[in-house]
Scaffold this motif. Structure first.
Motif, PDB file in Angstrom:
ATOM      1  N   ALA A 177      -8.157   6.143   5.089  1.00  0.00           N
ATOM      2  CA  ALA A 177      -7.062   5.226   4.771  1.00  0.00           C
ATOM      3  C   ALA A 177      -6.445   5.555   3.422  1.00  0.00           C
ATOM      4  O   ALA A 177      -5.212   5.568   3.271  1.00  0.00           O
ATOM      5  N   ALA A 178      -7.285   5.826   2.414  1.00  0.00           N
ATOM      6  CA  ALA A 178      -6.762   6.148   1.081  1.00  0.00           C
ATOM      7  C   ALA A 178      -5.963   7.438   1.107  1.00  0.00           C
ATOM      8  O   ALA A 178      -4.932   7.560   0.425  1.00  0.00           O
ATOM      9  N   TRP A 179      -6.405   8.386   1.914  1.00  0.00           N
ATOM     10  CA  TRP A 179      -5.671   9.649   2.035  1.00  0.00           C
ATOM     11  C   TRP A 179      -4.295   9.420   2.664  1.00  0.00           C
ATOM     12  O   TRP A 179      -3.304  10.006   2.234  1.00  0.00           O
ATOM     13  N   ARG A 180      -4.226   8.556   3.668  1.00  0.00           N
ATOM     14  CA  ARG A 180      -2.928   8.263   4.284  1.00  0.00           C
ATOM     15  C   ARG A 180      -1.971   7.646   3.259  1.00  0.00           C
ATOM     16  O   ARG A 180      -0.781   7.965   3.223  1.00  0.00           O
ATOM     17  N   ILE A 181      -2.488   6.756   2.410  1.00  0.00           N
ATOM     18  CA  ILE A 181      -1.645   6.142   1.386  1.00  0.00           C
ATOM     19  C   ILE A 181      -1.210   7.185   0.364  1.00  0.00           C
ATOM     20  O   ILE A 181      -0.041   7.269  -0.014  1.00  0.00           O
ATOM     21  N   PRO A 201       0.609   4.331  12.664  1.00  0.00           N
ATOM     22  CA  PRO A 201       0.979   4.137  11.257  1.00  0.00           C
ATOM     23  C   PRO A 201      -0.258   4.043  10.375  1.00  0.00           C
ATOM     24  O   PRO A 201      -1.365   3.773  10.849  1.00  0.00           O
ATOM     25  N   ALA A 202      -0.058   4.240   9.075  1.00  0.00           N
ATOM     26  CA  ALA A 202      -1.172   4.160   8.131  1.00  0.00           C
ATOM     27  C   ALA A 202      -1.839   2.795   8.177  1.00  0.00           C
ATOM     28  O   ALA A 202      -3.036   2.670   7.883  1.00  0.00           O
ATOM     29  N   LEU A 241      -5.826   1.539   7.707  1.00  0.00           N
ATOM     30  CA  LEU A 241      -6.239   0.466   6.802  1.00  0.00           C
ATOM     31  C   LEU A 241      -6.999  -0.615   7.557  1.00  0.00           C
ATOM     32  O   LEU A 241      -7.996  -1.156   7.065  1.00  0.00           O
ATOM     33  N   ALA A 242      -6.533  -0.944   8.756  1.00  0.00           N
ATOM     34  CA  ALA A 242      -7.202  -1.971   9.556  1.00  0.00           C
ATOM     35  C   ALA A 242      -8.612  -1.545   9.925  1.00  0.00           C
ATOM     36  O   ALA A 242      -9.565  -2.327   9.827  1.00  0.00           O
TER      37      ALA A 242
END
Length: 377
Positions: A292-296, A305-306, A310-311
């Protein structure tokens, strides 16, 4: 997946570990021993040390005195902070500063960012809505009045609001857009009512009654709130991971020393299996967090979607940290409930993190909606 960290990210984590090395989890009264807040303010001395180590400006560009790092670096630092239950608004202030940098106007960036990076300005965010269950952006209305905005509404469980210089408040307009307003807690029309978290920290119910906000102090760029919310969610998952890591280590040390029938209880199969299950929880929490952090950080596109990553990360963080502390309580026996032993504090913080920004069930529902809207071929 390759989650190898860069030298700069590793350096940030090592610097954080050094700063937090001397922090005692029981540095304030236990929440079990007081009906009020454990302290009136956050740990200002620790905050100053974080500023001296340049850990409050990680995500800021060099122009504002920062290191120009990303969400992954911030999560690495947050993981270290949670291992010792650091009482500082590191997540909130860093996330707000990064959002101002990415979406705010030049005047706002010039006024806030360098000061925030030096720790002179403390920022926080109202992200829990009116009840803690509804979307935060729907709890407050924002309407234009000439060259300013006017805010009305209520936000609950705002962290560090009693001690912050500015609170970022998401609000919806009559056109359905979301804006972010930077509100001073002592501004006319702002009322703070004290709330106490399970951790014993002071939260605030924030009431806004026709509060005028200058146009320069409002971020109305598309996607600003969503980006801030995602960063807060990733950071919360990092805190859960750090807390769970410390608790499992504490449990391993205790069961390795505690003997029954002449043997350490860690050698009993029932104990070893439970500890192994919790280790698996932590590894899953870790993998989903870094995804998730990498997607952000990268803005990379995917089949979903990112928000889906995160979910998934929040589902594992919420359920995983709960299982880790519950197993730790069980394997510690009576020591788990002893208020002179630090485990009960970790349990209280874990409950707060589990529910913060939505429990697992809420994110499971969000993930289901995303899968329905983006069917995988």
């Amino acid at each position: 997946m390759d989650f190898t960290f860069s030298e700069e990210q590793q350096a940030a984590a090592e610097a954080a570990a050094g700063v937090f090395a001397d922090v005692a989890p029981d540095g304030v009264p236990s929440p079990a021993d007081t009906t009020g807040a454990v302290a009136d303010d956050f740990d200002r001395a620790l905050w100053a040390r974080l500023a001296e180590a340049d850990l409050l400006s990680l995500l800021l560009d060099e122009a504002y005195g920062g290191a120009g790092l990303d969400a992954i670096a911030l999560c690495l630092v947050l993981r270290e902070s949670a291992k010792v239950l650091a009482r500082v608004p590191l997540l909130e202030s860093s996330a707000v500063a990064a959002t101002v940098q990415a979406y705010g106007g030049e005047e706002l960036r010039s006024a806030l960012l360098a000061r925030a990076g030096r720790g002179e300005l403390v920022l926080t965010v109202a992200a829990h809505g009116r009840t803690g269950h509804d979307p935060a952006e729907l709890a407050v209305t924002a309407r234009r009045d000439g060259d300013r905005w006017v805010l009305d509404g209520v936000q609950t469980a705002v962290p560090w609001a009693h001690n912050a210089d500015l609170v970022v408040v998401p609000a919806h307009t009559d056109t359905g857009r979301t804006v972010l307003a930077l509100v001073a807690p002592d501004r006319e029309g702002v009322v703070l009512a004290e709330q106490i978290s399970t951790t014993g920290e002071r939260l605030a119910e924030l009431r806004l009654e026709s509060v005028p906000i200058a146009r320069v102090d409002v971020i109305d760029a598309e996607g600003a709130w969503e980006w801030l919310r995602d960063l807060l969610t990733a950071g919360t998952c990092a805190l859960a991971l750090g807390l769970g890591t410390a608790v499992l280590r504490m449990t391993a040390e205790y069961t390795g020393k505690r003997e029954q029938f002449g043997f350490p209880v860690a050698t009993f199969q029932a104990v070893a299996v439970q500890a192994a299950d919790r280790y698996i929880d932590l590894r899953a929490m870790e993998a989903t967090l870094w995804q998730a952090a990498w997607r952000i950080a990268s803005g990379a596109q995917g089949a979903l979607p990112a928000a889906a990553d995160l979910a998934v990360a929040k589902i594992w963080a919420a359920e995983g940290v709960r299982r880790v502390v519950q197993t730790a309580q069980h394997l510690h026996g009576g020591f788990g409930a002893d208020t002179e032993y630090p485990l009960h504090r970790y349990h209280a913080w874990a409950k707060h993190l589990e529910l913060s920004l939505g429990p697992a069930a809420a994110h499971e529902e969000a993930l289901g909606d995303l899968l329905a809207a983006h069917p995988l071929g």
